[in-house]
Design an enzyme around this catalytic site. Sequence first.
Site, PDB file in Angstrom:
ATOM      1  N   GLU A   1     -11.962   4.015  -4.628  1.00 24.63           N
ATOM      2  CA  GLU A   1     -12.217   2.588  -4.777  1.00 24.63           C
ATOM      3  C   GLU A   1     -12.571   2.292  -6.231  1.00 24.63           C
ATOM      4  O   GLU A   1     -12.998   3.179  -6.973  1.00 24.63           O
ATOM      5  CB  GLU A   1     -13.378   2.167  -3.854  1.00 24.63           C
ATOM      6  CG  GLU A   1     -13.071   2.310  -2.385  1.00 24.63           C
ATOM      7  CD  GLU A   1     -11.970   1.380  -1.912  1.00 24.63           C
ATOM      8  OE1 GLU A   1     -11.909   0.224  -2.380  1.00 24.63           O
ATOM      9  OE2 GLU A   1     -11.153   1.809  -1.077  1.00 24.63           O
TER      10      GLU A   1
ATOM     11  N   ARG B   1      -0.841  -5.766   4.533  1.00 19.56           N
ATOM     12  CA  ARG B   1      -0.034  -5.211   3.443  1.00 19.56           C
ATOM     13  C   ARG B   1       1.117  -4.382   4.016  1.00 19.56           C
ATOM     14  O   ARG B   1       0.960  -3.730   5.045  1.00 19.56           O
ATOM     15  CB  ARG B   1      -0.875  -4.309   2.536  1.00 19.56           C
ATOM     16  CG  ARG B   1      -1.999  -5.023   1.837  1.00 19.56           C
ATOM     17  CD  ARG B   1      -2.855  -4.079   1.049  1.00 19.56           C
ATOM     18  NE  ARG B   1      -3.514  -3.131   1.949  1.00 19.56           N
ATOM     19  CZ  ARG B   1      -4.484  -2.304   1.590  1.00 19.56           C
ATOM     20  NH1 ARG B   1      -4.903  -2.276   0.337  1.00 19.56           N
ATOM     21  NH2 ARG B   1      -5.033  -1.478   2.460  1.00 19.56           N
TER      22      ARG B   1
ATOM     23  N   ARG C   1       0.874  -1.178   0.000  1.00 21.93           N
ATOM     24  CA  ARG C   1       0.000   0.000   0.000  1.00 21.93           C
ATOM     25  C   ARG C   1       0.909   1.225   0.000  1.00 21.93           C
ATOM     26  O   ARG C   1       1.824   1.325   0.811  1.00 21.93           O
ATOM     27  CB  ARG C   1      -0.874  -0.026   1.259  1.00 21.93           C
ATOM     28  CG  ARG C   1      -1.691   1.211   1.511  1.00 21.93           C
ATOM     29  CD  ARG C   1      -2.842   1.306   0.496  1.00 21.93           C
ATOM     30  NE  ARG C   1      -3.519   2.568   0.630  1.00 21.93           N
ATOM     31  CZ  ARG C   1      -4.628   2.760   1.300  1.00 21.93           C
ATOM     32  NH1 ARG C   1      -5.206   1.755   1.907  1.00 21.93           N
ATOM     33  NH2 ARG C   1      -5.168   3.949   1.366  1.00 21.93           N
TER      34      ARG C   1
END
Length: 142
Positions: free
Chosen positions: A43, A77, A35
């Site tokens: 999104e 992540r 990320r």
Amino acid sequence: MPLASLLCLVIAVNDGDTLTVRCAAPDDRQPVRVRIAAIDAPEWQQAFGQQARQHLAQICFRQQATLRPVDQDSYGRTVADVRCGDTDAASAQVRAGLAWVYRPYARAHPHLPPLERQAQEQGLGLWSQKQPQAPWNYRHHR
């Protein structure tokens, strides 16, 4: 993950702020989801979500990337500062109006808010909308 820089190859672009990489570390050649630190892109289902992913792919896909890990998020992540070639991925996404500066985590990135203001003033990307909805609000109301 150590705080040293890692040299990686971008093997996938998941969305406007997330990449999958394979790093040169000899002890681990597994793909790693990363990320990008201090930004939040729309999104996939939101306005400009697909454009944000496409823009990041133009910058990073199949490119050598330098990662400086800063954290790990709740999804496991790696959160990192990412440079694809000579391009800072966070700056490029914000400058193009394809990501918000995520201020709760942007203290170490003082260069990003002015880029966001400039994109806003120029009506670039998501800022061309009358009332763009931040992805953290979108996720909260889904």
